[in-house]
Scaffold this motif. Structure first.
Motif, short mmCIF file in Angstrom:
data_model
loop_
_atom_site.label_atom_id
_atom_site.label_comp_id
_atom_site.label_asym_id
_atom_site.label_seq_id
_atom_site.Cartn_x
_atom_site.Cartn_y
_atom_site.Cartn_z
N ARG A 109 6.10 0.79 -7.96
CA ARG A 109 5.69 1.42 -6.71
C ARG A 109 4.93 0.39 -5.89
NH1 ARG A 109 2.23 7.03 -6.04
NH2 ARG A 109 3.73 8.13 -4.77
N GLU A 146 -3.33 3.30 -8.60
CA GLU A 146 -2.07 3.97 -8.30
C GLU A 146 -2.24 5.49 -8.45
OE1 GLU A 146 1.15 3.20 -7.24
OE2 GLU A 146 1.07 5.37 -7.34
N PRO A 147 -2.06 6.25 -7.37
CA PRO A 147 -2.23 7.71 -7.48
C PRO A 147 -1.29 8.36 -8.50
CG PRO A 147 -2.25 7.06 -5.19
CD PRO A 147 -1.84 5.84 -5.97
N ALA A 148 -0.18 7.72 -8.79
CA ALA A 148 0.74 8.28 -9.79
C ALA A 148 0.05 8.43 -11.15
CB ALA A 148 1.99 7.42 -9.91
N ALA A 149 -1.07 7.76 -11.33
CA ALA A 149 -1.85 7.91 -12.56
C ALA A 149 -2.32 9.35 -12.74
CB ALA A 149 -3.05 6.97 -12.54
N LYS A 152 -8.06 9.98 -4.38
CA LYS A 152 -9.01 9.75 -3.27
C LYS A 152 -10.44 10.12 -3.65
CE LYS A 152 -5.69 10.67 0.43
NZ LYS A 152 -5.25 11.67 1.41
N THR A 171 2.32 -1.72 -8.33
CA THR A 171 1.87 -1.11 -9.58
C THR A 171 3.05 -0.50 -10.31
OG1 THR A 171 1.39 0.90 -8.34
CG2 THR A 171 -0.49 -0.52 -8.84
N LEU A 172 2.76 -0.15 -11.57
CA LEU A 172 3.72 0.60 -12.36
C LEU A 172 3.22 2.05 -12.37
CD1 LEU A 172 6.17 -0.22 -14.08
CD2 LEU A 172 4.64 -0.38 -16.04
N THR A 173 4.13 3.00 -12.40
CA THR A 173 3.70 4.39 -12.53
C THR A 173 3.80 4.78 -14.01
OG1 THR A 173 5.85 5.46 -12.36
CG2 THR A 173 4.77 4.85 -10.27
N PRO A 174 3.17 5.87 -14.40
CA PRO A 174 3.30 6.32 -15.79
C PRO A 174 4.75 6.64 -16.17
CG PRO A 174 1.43 7.39 -14.75
CD PRO A 174 2.17 6.67 -13.66
N ASP A 175 5.61 6.81 -15.18
CA ASP A 175 7.03 7.07 -15.46
C ASP A 175 7.84 5.79 -15.62
OD1 ASP A 175 6.78 9.94 -15.24
OD2 ASP A 175 6.50 9.62 -13.10
N LYS A 188 -6.07 21.43 -0.93
CA LYS A 188 -5.28 21.19 0.28
C LYS A 188 -3.84 21.66 0.06
CE LYS A 188 -4.38 17.23 3.28
NZ LYS A 188 -4.67 15.80 3.47
N TYR A 189 -3.41 21.62 -1.21
CA TYR A 189 -2.03 22.00 -1.54
C TYR A 189 -1.93 23.22 -2.45
CZ TYR A 189 -0.86 17.57 0.54
OH TYR A 189 -0.74 16.53 1.44
N LYS A 245 0.49 -3.89 -2.39
CA LYS A 245 -0.03 -3.61 -3.74
C LYS A 245 1.18 -3.22 -4.58
CE LYS A 245 -4.50 -3.87 -2.87
NZ LYS A 245 -5.33 -4.93 -3.47
N ARG A 303 3.44 14.16 -15.95
CA ARG A 303 4.65 13.45 -16.37
C ARG A 303 5.74 14.42 -16.79
NH1 ARG A 303 2.98 8.44 -20.16
NH2 ARG A 303 5.17 8.02 -19.94
N ASP A 361 3.17 15.18 -6.61
CA ASP A 361 2.87 13.94 -5.86
C ASP A 361 1.70 14.15 -4.91
OD1 ASP A 361 4.88 11.98 -6.67
OD2 ASP A 361 6.31 13.44 -5.92
N GLN A 362 1.67 15.30 -4.27
CA GLN A 362 0.64 15.56 -3.26
C GLN A 362 -0.75 15.63 -3.90
OE1 GLN A 362 3.57 17.03 -3.51
NE2 GLN A 362 4.50 17.35 -1.52
N PHE A 369 -7.29 -1.16 -6.00
CA PHE A 369 -6.39 -0.03 -5.76
C PHE A 369 -5.97 0.64 -7.07
CE2 PHE A 369 -1.83 1.24 -5.50
CZ PHE A 369 -2.00 2.38 -4.74
N PHE A 398 5.60 13.08 2.72
CA PHE A 398 6.13 12.95 1.36
C PHE A 398 7.63 13.14 1.53
CE2 PHE A 398 1.78 14.20 0.69
CZ PHE A 398 1.39 13.44 -0.40
N ARG A 421 -0.41 11.93 -11.76
CA ARG A 421 0.77 12.78 -11.68
C ARG A 421 1.08 13.37 -13.05
NH1 ARG A 421 5.26 9.47 -8.47
NH2 ARG A 421 5.85 8.77 -10.54
N TRP A 450 -1.57 0.33 -13.83
CA TRP A 450 -1.71 1.34 -12.78
C TRP A 450 -2.77 0.92 -11.76
CZ3 TRP A 450 -2.40 6.17 -16.49
CH2 TRP A 450 -1.29 6.24 -17.33
N GLU A 482 -2.05 12.27 -5.14
CA GLU A 482 -2.61 11.45 -4.04
C GLU A 482 -4.05 11.87 -3.74
OE1 GLU A 482 -1.55 8.89 -2.09
OE2 GLU A 482 0.36 8.68 -3.13
N GLU A 483 -4.27 13.18 -3.70
CA GLU A 483 -5.61 13.68 -3.35
C GLU A 483 -6.63 13.40 -4.45
OE1 GLU A 483 -6.22 14.69 -0.27
OE2 GLU A 483 -4.09 14.38 0.14
#
Lengths: 189, 156
Positions: A131, B42-45, B147, A123-127, B111-112, A121, B49, B139-140, B40, A169, B47, B35, B143-144
């Motif tokens: 990825r 992207e979990p970075a969505a 999910k 994708t682009l990240t918001p940064d 969890k974190y 997969k 910034r 990042d952690q 799928f 991580f 995050r 994203w 990801e969660e």
């Protein structure tokens, strides 16, 4: 044989017999077949890095990455990656997002040097970084973020015994990514 | 007890305290097309910034679904897009609105670290809210949160 083994579909006449290995990864060393690293990729990247476009804008980087992906091995995976990258650039422009040129060049180098990895997969990240993620099911994936910096960001979940899922991580230089994945039992297919 | 409630209400009114969304509430996170790859997200969505000045943003920008008082979350999207339009934000046809439950999101992040989902009303966006408190586990927690997406809706 590692993923570095010469792809039989590599275009004829692109391999210089004098090309020497420049990137040696931990896994190829471990297997003792570092010299089998794709010479086509090394040649293509050497040529590319000698051109001005290597330092160009993200648009130039993407255009050249697509060209290299299509020309170096001409395999189905690289055609899919090229298509996806092309689509991401169009979509990013529509959304007013920037793609980091440094991220694109790392992405290109990584996939050209690892022709046997699967199609992930993308994708682009918001940064603005690219990825990729190989997903094998719930709690089972390996993700690489091409930061454009010396260290790439890695995220993984790998199933262990009795339903336990190991989470990672981490960050690694580009040449250590595959070895790291192998060490934790993650699959990049 | 009664006085503490009055004090809390007054503090919120004057902007010294935040209004947390209830665990049973929901929020939308707008996902740009880039994203998403197929099913799928992207979990970075999710995050936080890093801004141009090097500071991490104070919270993840989301929208409180119950504010719109619609029978279903999907029916709130039209009104939310109108808010986006007024704010000058685009919601492209292939972007999506990810729906999350506040309680589930907080549990997932737990969890974190402990996160809060607080109302952050803006002049032109009274549904605006923030997910805060996970700078150290960016990042952690991202990801969660990815999910526990309940559903993804296209802009209508």
């Amino acid at each position: 044989m590692t993923e570095f083994a010469m792809n039989p579909m590599a275009p004829a006449g692109t391999i210089s017999p004098r090309v020497t290995l420049r990137w040696k990864t931990a896994d190829s060393h471990a297997n003792g077949d570092a010299d089998k690293v794709s010479k086509a990729a090394v040649e293509a990247l050497r040529h590319f890095h000698n051109t001005e476009t290597a330092k160009g804008s993200s648009h130039q980087q993407i255009a050249n990455t697509i060209q290299l992906l299509l020309q170096t091995y001409n395999n189905p995976r690289d055609r899919l990656i090229a298509d996806r990258l092309n689509m991401l650039e169009i979509d990013a422009a529509e959304e007013g997002e920037d793609i980091l040129a440094g991220s694109v060049s790392q992405f290109r180098d990584f996939f050209l040097m690892h022709p046997r990895l699967g199609f992930p997969k993308i994708t682009l990240t918001p940064d603005g970084t690219l990825r990729v993620r190989w997903i094998h099911g719930e709690g089972h994936f390996f993700a690489v973020e091409f930061t454009g910096k010396p260290l790439l960001k890695l995220v993984a979940e790998v199933p262990r015994k009795q339903g336990v899922i190991a989470q990672h991580f981490s960050s690694e230089p580009i040449e250590n990514v595959v070895a790291f994945a192998q060490a934790i039992g993650a699959a990049l297919t | 007890m009664r006085w503490s409630r009055i004090l809390a209400r007054w503090l919120r009114a004057v902007g010294f305290a935040t209004t947390q969304l209830k665990p049973s509430d929901h929020f939308f996170r707008h996902l740009k097309k880039t994203w998403i790859d197929g099913d799928f997200v992207e979990p970075a969505a999710f995050r936080l910034r890093t801004k141009d000045d090097g500071q991490i943003e104070k919270g993840l920008s989301v929208n409180w679904v119950e504010y719109f008082r619609k029978p279903t979350p999907q029916e709130a999207i039209g009104a939310l897009i109108e808010i986006f339009r007024k704010k000058g934000r685009k919601a492209g046809p292939e972007s999506r609105f990810a729906l999350l439950n506040v309680g589930e999101a907080k549990n997932a992040a737990a969890k974190y670290t402990t996160v809060a989902v607080v109302l952050d009303k803006e002049k032109d966006d009274p549904s605006h809210a923030l997910v805060t408190g996970y700078e150290k586990y960016n990042d952690q927690v991202a990801e969660e949160l990815a999910k526990v997406i309940i559903n993804k809706f296209p802009p209508v």
